[in-house]
Design an enzyme around this catalytic site. Sequence first.
Site, short mmCIF file in Angstrom:
data_model
loop_
_atom_site.label_atom_id
_atom_site.label_comp_id
_atom_site.label_asym_id
_atom_site.label_seq_id
_atom_site.Cartn_x
_atom_site.Cartn_y
_atom_site.Cartn_z
N TYR B 130 8.90 61.93 63.42
CA TYR B 130 10.00 62.77 63.88
C TYR B 130 9.57 64.22 63.83
CZ TYR B 130 14.61 64.46 64.86
OH TYR B 130 15.68 65.07 65.46
N GLN B 191 20.15 59.11 66.28
CA GLN B 191 19.95 58.16 67.37
C GLN B 191 18.46 57.91 67.64
OE1 GLN B 191 21.53 61.04 67.52
NE2 GLN B 191 20.93 62.30 69.27
N ASN B 214 17.00 67.14 60.03
CA ASN B 214 18.23 67.65 59.42
C ASN B 214 18.92 66.55 58.60
OD1 ASN B 214 19.50 65.96 61.24
ND2 ASN B 214 20.03 67.60 62.67
N GLN B 259 7.11 81.31 50.71
CA GLN B 259 8.03 80.19 50.55
C GLN B 259 9.44 80.59 50.95
OE1 GLN B 259 6.27 77.57 49.78
NE2 GLN B 259 8.03 76.37 50.41
N HIS B 262 10.80 80.35 54.60
CA HIS B 262 11.05 79.07 55.26
C HIS B 262 12.52 78.82 55.51
CE1 HIS B 262 7.41 76.86 55.96
NE2 HIS B 262 6.95 77.11 54.76
N GLU B 327 6.99 71.62 44.16
CA GLU B 327 6.21 71.17 45.32
C GLU B 327 4.83 71.85 45.34
OE1 GLU B 327 8.00 72.49 48.91
OE2 GLU B 327 6.86 71.12 50.19
N HIS B 328 4.82 73.19 45.19
CA HIS B 328 3.58 73.96 45.18
C HIS B 328 3.46 74.74 43.87
CE1 HIS B 328 5.06 74.00 49.47
NE2 HIS B 328 3.88 73.47 49.65
N ASP B 361 -0.92 75.01 53.75
CA ASP B 361 0.00 74.65 54.83
C ASP B 361 -0.73 74.33 56.12
OD1 ASP B 361 2.29 74.90 53.34
OD2 ASP B 361 2.62 77.01 53.87
N GLU B 415 10.72 28.19 33.01
CA GLU B 415 11.67 28.92 33.85
C GLU B 415 12.57 27.99 34.66
OE1 GLU B 415 9.65 31.91 36.16
OE2 GLU B 415 9.36 33.20 34.42
N HIS B 420 7.69 24.22 41.46
CA HIS B 420 6.54 25.08 41.18
C HIS B 420 5.52 24.31 40.34
CE1 HIS B 420 9.16 28.31 42.53
NE2 HIS B 420 8.19 29.20 42.37
#
Lengths: 429, 429
Positions: B130, B191, B214, B259, B262, B327-328, B361, B415, B420
């Site tokens: 995506y 969708q 999103n 950062q 962004h 994250e960083h 990046d 069991e 088995h």
Amino acid sequence: MQRLLTSDPQFERKFARLVEDRRETESDVSSVVSDILDKVRQRGDEAVAEYTARFDRHTLGADDDWRIGPEACKAAYDALEPKLRDALELAAERIRAYHVDQLPRDRDFTDDAGVRLGARWRAVDAAGLYVPGGRAAYPSSLLMNAIPAKVAGVERIVVATPTPRGESNPLVLAAAHLVGVDEVWRIGGAQAIGALAYGTKRIKPVDVITGPGNDYVAEAKRQLFGVVGIDMVAGPSEILVIADGTNDPDWIAADLLSQAEHDPSSQSILITDDAKFADQVADRVDVQCSMLATEDCARQSWEDNGVLLIVNDLSEAPALANRLAAEHVELAVDDPEALFAELRHAGSVFLGRYTPEAVGDYVAGPNHVLPTGRRARFASGLSVLDFMKRTSFISMDADALAKIGPAAVALAEMEGLPAHAKSVQLRLK
Amino acid sequence: MQRLLTSDPQFERKFARLVEDRRETESDVSSVVSDILDKVRQRGDEAVAEYTARFDRHTLGADDDWRIGPEACKAAYDALEPKLRDALELAAERIRAYHVDQLPRDRDFTDDAGVRLGARWRAVDAAGLYVPGGRAAYPSSLLMNAIPAKVAGVERIVVATPTPRGESNPLVLAAAHLVGVDEVWRIGGAQAIGALAYGTKRIKPVDVITGPGNDYVAEAKRQLFGVVGIDMVAGPSEILVIADGTNDPDWIAADLLSQAEHDPSSQSILITDDAKFADQVADRVDVQCSMLATEDCARQSWEDNGVLLIVNDLSEAPALANRLAAEHVELAVDDPEALFAELRHAGSVFLGRYTPEAVGDYVAGPNHVLPTGRRARFASGLSVLDFMKRTSFISMDADALAKIGPAAVALAEMEGLPAHAKSVQLRLK
């Protein structure tokens, strides 16, 4: 049980329907579960105790109501008859050995531009293992979930298991002792998953939750995906046996039934090039079924979901198997390698006539927590990787930055991120 | 921006709040998304076209409305100015090299009991990536998602990207050409995720879906987890810079801003043992901010979420960093190794003064899709493993089965799974 023939002109339509049907009920428990999770998040232990009283008829008051101590686990282990204890130990040792060899390698290298790059694997701090109460409380499942966590190096391994009316399963406790589980909590359902993920006053939160459970447990894990790490969603399990006509039909029938006896929604499929052999297997399934203590379950599974699939030639089998992407695939033929080479999608493969799937459930070594419902197309069995995470790293000096920095500046500017560009430019001067 | 001092008696309370706040809005779009997914599942292309007309104001009629062909991608690539094209190529090459070395090894060995065991990795058949439209449509993201899939050996790589009012992003198309994406569909939102997961008449289903989006896209991926494989849920991103007082405050300010620019919900944190240096950095952030085209976003992020954290000694930093699990993480000190050895939880680490996060990046090689919102406790950056799956295998002969089979029989009986046990027993005779 349905019988399919690839020579049937309607085969493709029927087979497509088989592939499509994952035998999963889509019961909508999402709002109930989301409500339980909210309550546990807000009111912690109090909410957990309320749900446990309601669903498990177990009162969480004193410490002993909440937790099963290490002494009780050890006592359960010591009480095992020696033969069982030896079997459990052999299983644990073999599972451990297989998973140790799964540990990923760290990387650390310097490339032509003088950039040092790498990746480092570390265990998560804490793992929560869910062990269902009642019928599906298998000590082997505890081994298969806890040993990879232990091998990964997880320092705190926590089991949550419901004890309906206060009753716990001694075999599960024995397995917990054998593996060295750190905490055993007497809680279950969505409330247990919520307590493990969010933490409560009594229960410190964990980072990863694995293990099978009912619809509520599965939905709770799905909703908490991202708050913690979780393993793959598990559906009804399945076996696909690919066998030629020279097999003993009794052996193959037992293999099919070993899956069918798990649950009425389990699925057992035989692909063979010998229609007469298929009939013999069907007869033996029928006969063996009536001798099983698990007869009702096995028979219903076989009747509802069993498949005999007759091909003209076994060379057709791998393509069909890849579409089925079954959890377990047995190759009961003289040259299993040839078929195995063509298999792309399968959870675990059992090669040759002397490798019944059941050895994989217990003692072979590979994990028995495997992708079901065609998920082997994209998912793998449980492994040490589920309890670890990777940190990448980069190290440069001024020379290395001078080589690759300008390209970063160009790309940052192209993407409209000037501070990105500037953080590199300042160092290029 | 808030200022925290570990010497403050209230520090623990304040820091705990910082760790707790993932800066994620929990907008409840689940029922809207579940409705969209149902419609796409039932009515396929027709539903996709309706939602695309409504949300993207783009009419899906002719084939060209649905797909952007390879010629258009090539044309976009050819139209890049040479400097940009070179930068993109350098990035792609370095990302490829890093990810090739990530390919897991297959295993195949025979143990002391004569049991042959192993595991085989294979790529998934198809991956869907995506790529958001508008502001967050970064060609670098396309590289970071598509190259691991390509390196893993995925044969069909599909991009879904919304083209609001028909407008596509030429930089994304150029990157798609460079990597060798197989299909580019002009669809977005929940969708698009539904179409990729379930498949429609026009769009064949994929096995794994990755890439940012999103709230609707993220929720759709979460709901389809298990129908397809998905990557980790992504939240607002963050950087943690650990720096001593001998750094150039301008360099560190630029890193923090890289950062902050962004998204307003991004977070930039500086840990230093030099309070004066922290003030200098804050000043430089202020000055640099006003020179940025991304000023509004960067300033809001810094004001709302920026943190200056003053420690008495930098040896306190790793424990704090592990709780933040950022994250960083940049280690702008003389001996970054010492701090790095103590770090357990971080998405990616940047060692030394000449390794600004922005090189990671774009061009360093490791993936820039990394766990956010404290998820580095249990999750890893995107890798070739996200586009592969592992099949374990077991092979035994009669002798090997004689050695380990009896233990499987004992455990199966314990069991309560007689079929088995029988499947093994029959072969032991």
